[in-house]
Design an enzyme around this catalytic site. Structure first.
Site, PDB file in Angstrom:
ATOM      1  N   HIS A   1      40.843 -55.390  79.204  1.00 24.17           N
ATOM      2  CA  HIS A   1      41.063 -54.047  79.477  1.00 24.17           C
ATOM      3  C   HIS A   1      42.818 -54.477  78.568  1.00 24.17           C
ATOM      4  O   HIS A   1      43.502 -55.550  78.845  1.00 24.17           O
ATOM      5  CB  HIS A   1      41.517 -53.309  80.635  1.00 24.17           C
ATOM      6  CG  HIS A   1      42.163 -54.548  81.570  1.00 24.17           C
ATOM      7  ND1 HIS A   1      41.766 -55.560  82.721  1.00 24.17           N
ATOM      8  CD2 HIS A   1      43.458 -54.974  81.937  1.00 24.17           C
ATOM      9  CE1 HIS A   1      42.524 -55.827  83.318  1.00 24.17           C
ATOM     10  NE2 HIS A   1      43.363 -55.811  83.251  1.00 24.17           N
TER      11      HIS A   1
ATOM     12  N   HIS B   1      50.374 -55.628  79.894  1.00 24.35           N
ATOM     13  CA  HIS B   1      49.796 -57.273  78.908  1.00 24.35           C
ATOM     14  C   HIS B   1      48.127 -57.061  78.872  1.00 24.35           C
ATOM     15  O   HIS B   1      47.703 -55.485  78.420  1.00 24.35           O
ATOM     16  CB  HIS B   1      49.309 -57.768  80.800  1.00 24.35           C
ATOM     17  CG  HIS B   1      48.936 -57.221  82.185  1.00 24.35           C
ATOM     18  ND1 HIS B   1      49.625 -56.725  82.659  1.00 24.35           N
ATOM     19  CD2 HIS B   1      47.275 -57.416  81.969  1.00 24.35           C
ATOM     20  CE1 HIS B   1      48.015 -56.114  83.596  1.00 24.35           C
ATOM     21  NE2 HIS B   1      46.989 -56.343  83.335  1.00 24.35           N
TER      22      HIS B   1
ATOM     23  N   GLU C   1      47.041 -61.999  80.369  1.00 24.40           N
ATOM     24  CA  GLU C   1      46.018 -62.259  81.638  1.00 24.40           C
ATOM     25  C   GLU C   1      44.393 -62.458  80.980  1.00 24.40           C
ATOM     26  O   GLU C   1      43.951 -61.642  79.906  1.00 24.40           O
ATOM     27  CB  GLU C   1      45.873 -60.648  82.079  1.00 24.40           C
ATOM     28  CG  GLU C   1      44.414 -60.939  84.059  1.00 24.40           C
ATOM     29  CD  GLU C   1      44.242 -59.453  84.382  1.00 24.40           C
ATOM     30  OE1 GLU C   1      44.710 -58.521  84.116  1.00 24.40           O
ATOM     31  OE2 GLU C   1      44.044 -59.389  85.974  1.00 24.40           O
TER      32      GLU C   1
HETATM   33 CO    CO Z   1      45.328 -56.842  84.465  1.00 27.99          CO
END
Ligand code: CO
Length: 134
Positions: free
Chosen positions: A7, A79, A130
């Site tokens: 994502h 992020h 991440e």
């Molecule tokens: Co995230």
């Protein structure tokens, strides 16, 4: 090491407005907002064919995204999340190369209930990364 883009997370000051924008203006499939007090965020997922957009609004006074929104009042990309098969092996390879893992250095349970780690943006072209074990 990294595999799919899981994502892209966008921090927003108003998650209802952001959801309406993605659903009504962009015509995307948008989930209901869910509060994640342990993470200090309210989250909505925009489900695209090849990835997801994670809309994040601060939840509580000590939310980790408050300072980001203070610098980016309209919101902004917060992020990127890449999938890895083995998060411990990935962490160990990265730290050997001098890359910095944020926090304790041990995986935490992320917004999807899977182990995640965050990598220092200064080590990755100014982008908070991440890693999520899938
Ligand atoms: Co995230």
């Amino acid at each position: 090491m990294i595999e799919k883009l899981n994502h892209v997370a966008i921090a927003v000051p108003d998650i209802e407005k952001a959801s309406d924008l993605y659903r009504d203006v962009l015509g995307a499939e948008v989930t209901e907002a869910v509060d994640l007090p342990d993470h200090g965020v309210t989250v909505v997922f925009v489900n695209l064919q090849n990835t997801k957009i994670e809309l994040l609004q601060p939840f509580g006074d000590s939310s980790p995204i408050i300072s980001f929104l203070n610098k980016n009042s309209a919101g902004g990309v917060h992020h990127l999340c890449y999938e890895v098969k083995d998060i411990i092996a990935a962490r160990d390879k990265l730290t050997v190369k001098g890359m910095r893992v944020l926090g304790s250095g041990n995986p935490a349970t992320g917004a999807h209930g899977k182990p995640v780690l965050f990598l220092h943006p200064r080590d990755f072209c100014g982008t908070l990364i991440e890693l999520e074990q899938v």
